[in-house]
Design a protein around this motif. Structure first.
Motif, PDB file in Angstrom:
ATOM      1  N   PHE A   1      -0.364  39.847 -46.406  1.00 21.84           N
ATOM      2  CA  PHE A   1      -1.668  39.761 -45.734  1.00 21.84           C
ATOM      3  C   PHE A   1      -2.477  41.048 -45.905  1.00 21.84           C
ATOM      4  CE2 PHE A   1       0.390  36.342 -43.106  1.00 21.84           C
ATOM      5  CZ  PHE A   1      -0.366  35.311 -43.645  1.00 21.84           C
ATOM      6  N   ASN A   2      -1.808  42.172 -46.002  1.00 16.98           N
ATOM      7  CA  ASN A   2      -2.491  43.448 -46.204  1.00 16.98           C
ATOM      8  C   ASN A   2      -3.050  43.569 -47.619  1.00 16.98           C
ATOM      9  OD1 ASN A   2      -3.338  46.088 -45.446  1.00 16.98           O
ATOM     10  ND2 ASN A   2      -1.583  46.923 -46.546  1.00 16.98           N
ATOM     11  N   THR A   3      -2.441  42.883 -48.571  1.00 16.03           N
ATOM     12  CA  THR A   3      -2.793  43.038 -49.984  1.00 16.03           C
ATOM     13  C   THR A   3      -3.620  41.895 -50.540  1.00 16.03           C
ATOM     14  OG1 THR A   3      -0.692  44.211 -50.259  1.00 16.03           O
ATOM     15  CG2 THR A   3      -1.809  43.529 -52.263  1.00 16.03           C
ATOM     16  N   VAL A   4      -3.447  40.679 -50.051  1.00 15.53           N
ATOM     17  CA  VAL A   4      -4.022  39.495 -50.687  1.00 15.53           C
ATOM     18  C   VAL A   4      -5.542  39.575 -50.848  1.00 15.53           C
ATOM     19  CG1 VAL A   4      -4.230  38.066 -48.604  1.00 15.53           C
ATOM     20  CG2 VAL A   4      -3.912  36.992 -50.848  1.00 15.53           C
ATOM     21  N   GLY A   5      -6.236  40.057 -49.878  1.00 14.14           N
ATOM     22  CA  GLY A   5      -7.689  40.164 -49.991  1.00 14.14           C
ATOM     23  C   GLY A   5      -8.127  41.152 -51.055  1.00 14.14           C
ATOM     24  N   LYS A   6      -7.323  42.172 -51.261  1.00  9.81           N
ATOM     25  CA  LYS A   6      -7.648  43.199 -52.251  1.00  9.81           C
ATOM     26  C   LYS A   6      -7.381  42.747 -53.677  1.00  9.81           C
ATOM     27  CE  LYS A   6      -6.129  46.688 -48.952  1.00  9.81           C
ATOM     28  NZ  LYS A   6      -5.041  47.635 -48.673  1.00  9.81           N
ATOM     29  N   VAL A   7      -6.494  41.776 -53.849  1.00 13.26           N
ATOM     30  CA  VAL A   7      -6.124  41.353 -55.204  1.00 13.26           C
ATOM     31  C   VAL A   7      -6.592  39.933 -55.539  1.00 13.26           C
ATOM     32  CG1 VAL A   7      -4.127  42.888 -55.257  1.00 13.26           C
ATOM     33  CG2 VAL A   7      -3.824  40.498 -54.570  1.00 13.26           C
ATOM     34  N   SER A   8      -7.177  39.234 -54.592  1.00 13.60           N
ATOM     35  CA  SER A   8      -7.646  37.875 -54.868  1.00 13.60           C
ATOM     36  C   SER A   8      -8.682  37.908 -55.981  1.00 13.60           C
ATOM     37  CB  SER A   8      -8.248  37.249 -53.605  1.00 13.60           C
ATOM     38  OG  SER A   8      -7.226  37.021 -52.661  1.00 13.60           O
ATOM     39  N   PRO A   9      -8.669  36.880 -56.833  1.00 13.99           N
ATOM     40  CA  PRO A   9      -9.564  36.867 -57.997  1.00 13.99           C
ATOM     41  C   PRO A   9     -11.015  36.565 -57.620  1.00 13.99           C
ATOM     42  CG  PRO A   9      -8.246  34.884 -57.971  1.00 13.99           C
ATOM     43  CD  PRO A   9      -7.762  35.741 -56.841  1.00 13.99           C
ATOM     44  N   ILE A  10     -11.617  37.527 -56.953  1.00 13.13           N
ATOM     45  CA  ILE A  10     -13.004  37.403 -56.514  1.00 13.13           C
ATOM     46  C   ILE A  10     -13.800  38.495 -57.219  1.00 13.13           C
ATOM     47  CG2 ILE A  10     -14.548  37.481 -54.531  1.00 13.13           C
ATOM     48  CD1 ILE A  10     -12.055  36.694 -52.811  1.00 13.13           C
ATOM     49  N   PRO A  11     -14.784  38.117 -58.061  1.00  7.79           N
ATOM     50  CA  PRO A  11     -15.559  39.132 -58.776  1.00  7.79           C
ATOM     51  C   PRO A  11     -16.382  39.997 -57.818  1.00  7.79           C
ATOM     52  CG  PRO A  11     -16.177  36.892 -59.490  1.00  7.79           C
ATOM     53  CD  PRO A  11     -15.169  36.764 -58.392  1.00  7.79           C
ATOM     54  N   LYS A  12     -16.558  41.252 -58.181  1.00 11.33           N
ATOM     55  CA  LYS A  12     -17.305  42.180 -57.331  1.00 11.33           C
ATOM     56  C   LYS A  12     -18.768  41.788 -57.166  1.00 11.33           C
ATOM     57  CE  LYS A  12     -14.396  46.084 -58.351  1.00 11.33           C
ATOM     58  NZ  LYS A  12     -14.223  47.371 -58.961  1.00 11.33           N
ATOM     59  N   ASP A  13     -19.330  41.105 -58.185  1.00 11.90           N
ATOM     60  CA  ASP A  13     -20.749  40.754 -58.139  1.00 11.90           C
ATOM     61  C   ASP A  13     -21.021  39.385 -57.513  1.00 11.90           C
ATOM     62  OD1 ASP A  13     -19.661  39.232 -60.169  1.00 11.90           O
ATOM     63  OD2 ASP A  13     -21.252  39.654 -61.613  1.00 11.90           O
ATOM     64  N   MET A  14     -20.035  38.796 -56.876  1.00 10.86           N
ATOM     65  CA  MET A  14     -20.199  37.485 -56.273  1.00 10.86           C
ATOM     66  C   MET A  14     -21.117  37.591 -55.062  1.00 10.86           C
ATOM     67  SD  MET A  14     -17.324  34.758 -55.170  1.00 10.86           S
ATOM     68  CE  MET A  14     -17.226  35.069 -53.428  1.00 10.86           C
ATOM     69  N   LYS A  15     -22.006  36.622 -54.917  1.00 12.11           N
ATOM     70  CA  LYS A  15     -22.953  36.608 -53.802  1.00 12.11           C
ATOM     71  C   LYS A  15     -22.311  36.002 -52.565  1.00 12.11           C
ATOM     72  CE  LYS A  15     -26.951  36.176 -56.805  1.00 12.11           C
ATOM     73  NZ  LYS A  15     -26.443  35.856 -58.118  1.00 12.11           N
ATOM     74  N   PHE A  16     -22.727  36.485 -51.408  1.00 12.66           N
ATOM     75  CA  PHE A  16     -22.233  35.956 -50.143  1.00 12.66           C
ATOM     76  C   PHE A  16     -22.518  34.461 -50.089  1.00 12.66           C
ATOM     77  CE2 PHE A  16     -22.730  34.802 -45.676  1.00 12.66           C
ATOM     78  CZ  PHE A  16     -21.495  35.199 -45.200  1.00 12.66           C
ATOM     79  N   GLY A  17     -21.520  33.690 -49.698  1.00  6.08           N
ATOM     80  CA  GLY A  17     -21.655  32.239 -49.608  1.00  6.08           C
ATOM     81  C   GLY A  17     -21.164  31.506 -50.838  1.00  6.08           C
ATOM     82  N   ASP A  18     -21.046  32.223 -51.983  1.00  7.54           N
ATOM     83  CA  ASP A  18     -20.503  31.597 -53.185  1.00  7.54           C
ATOM     84  C   ASP A  18     -18.995  31.439 -53.027  1.00  7.54           C
ATOM     85  OD1 ASP A  18     -22.989  31.562 -54.347  1.00  7.54           O
ATOM     86  OD2 ASP A  18     -22.602  33.221 -55.724  1.00  7.54           O
ATOM     87  N   PHE A  19     -18.457  30.397 -53.647  1.00  6.37           N
ATOM     88  CA  PHE A  19     -17.012  30.181 -53.595  1.00  6.37           C
ATOM     89  C   PHE A  19     -16.376  30.770 -54.847  1.00  6.37           C
ATOM     90  CE2 PHE A  19     -12.998  27.940 -53.752  1.00  6.37           C
ATOM     91  CZ  PHE A  19     -12.611  27.997 -52.421  1.00  6.37           C
TER      92      PHE A  19
END
Length: 163
Positions: free
Chosen positions: A96-114
């Protein structure tokens, strides 16, 4: 956590595979160098020389024939039963401490995008030279092959090659 548990179990059989003349396992995930380094810092059991990342174009995943679990026929997975990934309390806390930091979410993703990256599932290959001896494509998270089956297939392929 399912893919992390599976990767750890594959790392645990690495010496057995190498003793049989099998080079591997190798791992590919979705992300970038920063996320990869965060994952490696949190999971020192993973050899950084065996871990690679595909970028957010998902080209390696597409080339391997992997899919997104939201595009899988629901009939194909309706009887799949999730099992506990086998983490103890400390393992869950680290996850739980790490998953958010390593999830495949691009840095330039806009709020609300999946983030598309969280939808992709991976798979397992046994490769000998240019030939794919075995391929398993995960249909949903946690749907992995039985590791002992993969090890047996890889070891048999190595024996035939030596033969």
């Amino acid at each position: 956590s399912y893919c992390w548990t599976y990767a750890k179990e594959m790392v645990d059989v690495q010496q057995e595979l190498e003793a049989a003349g099998v080079g591997g396992p190798l791992f590919v995930s979705i992300g970038d160098a920063e996320k990869l380094n965060t994952f490696l810092d949190a999971n020192p059991w993973m050899n950084k020389e065996r871990m690679f990342v595909d970028d957010y174009t998902f080209d390696a995943y597409k080339a391997a024939g992997f899919t997104r679990f939201d595009q899988v026929d629901k009939e194909q997975v309706k009887n799949f039963k999730f099992s506990n990934p086998g983490l103890d309390f400390a393992g869950w806390m680290k996850y739980f401490n790490t998953v958010g930091k390593v999830s495949p979410i691009p840095k330039d993703m806009k709020f609300g995008d999946f983030p598309e990256g969280v939808l992709w599932t991976g798979g397992t290959f046994v490769v000998q030279g240019n030939d794919v001896i075995y391929q398993w494509t995960d249909t949903i998270p946690g749907n992995h092959p039985v590791i002992s089956d993969v090890v047996d297939i890889a070891k048999n392929a190595a024996l035939i090659k030596k033969g």
